[in-house]
Scaffold this active site. Structure first.
Site, PDB file in Angstrom:
ATOM      1  N   ASP A 116       0.871  -1.169   0.000  1.00  0.00           N
ATOM      2  CA  ASP A 116       0.000   0.000   0.000  1.00  0.00           C
ATOM      3  C   ASP A 116       0.918   1.232   0.000  1.00  0.00           C
ATOM      4  O   ASP A 116       2.110   1.128   0.296  1.00  0.00           O
ATOM      5  CB  ASP A 116      -0.887  -0.036   1.249  1.00  0.00           C
ATOM      6  CG  ASP A 116      -1.640   1.248   1.476  1.00  0.00           C
ATOM      7  OD1 ASP A 116      -2.327   1.707   0.545  1.00  0.00           O
ATOM      8  OD2 ASP A 116      -1.517   1.812   2.583  1.00  0.00           O
ATOM      9  N   ASP A 161      -0.226   5.154   0.903  1.00  0.00           N
ATOM     10  CA  ASP A 161      -0.532   6.119   1.968  1.00  0.00           C
ATOM     11  C   ASP A 161      -0.650   5.409   3.311  1.00  0.00           C
ATOM     12  O   ASP A 161      -1.493   4.536   3.499  1.00  0.00           O
ATOM     13  CB  ASP A 161      -1.841   6.847   1.651  1.00  0.00           C
ATOM     14  CG  ASP A 161      -1.731   7.719   0.421  1.00  0.00           C
ATOM     15  OD1 ASP A 161      -1.061   8.759   0.491  1.00  0.00           O
ATOM     16  OD2 ASP A 161      -2.301   7.351  -0.625  1.00  0.00           O
TER      17      ASP A 161
END
Length: 228
Positions: free
Chosen positions: A7, A9
């Site tokens: 991922d 953020d």
């Protein structure tokens, strides 16, 4: 295990805290508190209507110049983000994965220009063979499409990949895709119940990548650090 899927953020760079701080500062101008209860469901999920300016209007009971508020938040968020460095353990994982010959991807519910812009600024863009963002899918997390596409782009089956995530929506998406899922919550997402993950770490720096690979291959679980 043949691949790592990150991922972005909150996992590579803690931009989530920057945005929350920027909106907190706006709310404080009006004498209103921006609560975590309101904020947390939106983390890692672009499929829900996200309108903190509208929420503030309701709190203060008067119309506001939402456009001006959003522009100020954008500028403030950029200022905060430019001071950020990769979260602890990320650089070690990138180097170790390359040394071990693992393929790497990013799967993010954010925009491509946002993700690639920050990765380029940090000198990390070249580490990833595949980047999948909201432009690539009809539904973002918690739908598994981003992780399925990332695995496909790398040429691996999802169960040959380890996903590194910080949010509940991301964990749900990765588990639905069939990947071995590691949750590494940040300052905000540590308030979420991430027990659906296969493994829960306080920090990537707490577990070397080679040990994580052994765990994922054997689906065994060592004594892990306690998140406080």
């Amino acid at each position: 295990m043949q691949a790592l899927i990150f991922d972005f953020d909150g996992t590579i760079l803690d931009t989530e805290s920057s945005e929350f701080q920027a909106w907190q500062e706006v709310y404080q101008r009006y004498g209103v508190e921006l609560t975590l209860d309101y904020w947390l469901p939106f983390i890692g999920n672009n499929s829900m209507p996200f309108d903190p300016a509208g929420h503030l209007e309701k709190q203060v009971g008067q119309p506001l110049d939402k456009h001006s508020l959003e522009n100020w938040v954008w500028e403030r968020k950029q200022e905060l983000n430019l001071a950020l460095q990769p979260l602890p353990g990320v650089l070690d994982y990138l180097d170790a994965a390359e040394a071990l010959g693992l393929k790497m991807a990013v799967a993010s519910s954010s925009r491509r220009d946002w993700v690639e812009g920050h990765l380029a600024r940090l000198g990390l863009l070249g580490h990833f063979q595949v980047i999948r963002t909201k432009e690539n899918v009809a539904l973002t997390k918690p739908d598994p499409a981003l992780f399925l596409q990332a695995a496909e782009g790398l040429g691996v089956h999802p169960d040959q990949a380890i996903v590194l995530e910080d949010s509940l929506n991301g964990v749900r998406a990765a588990r639905s895709a069939g990947a071995f899922t590691v949750a590494i919550p940040n300052a905000l997402t540590k308030h979420l119940d991430l027990s659906q993950a296969d493994l829960l770490l306080a920090c990537l720096c707490d577990l070397p990548l080679w040990e994580l690979l052994q765990i994922a291959r054997g689906r065994g679980y060592p004594q892990l650090p306690t998140i406080v």
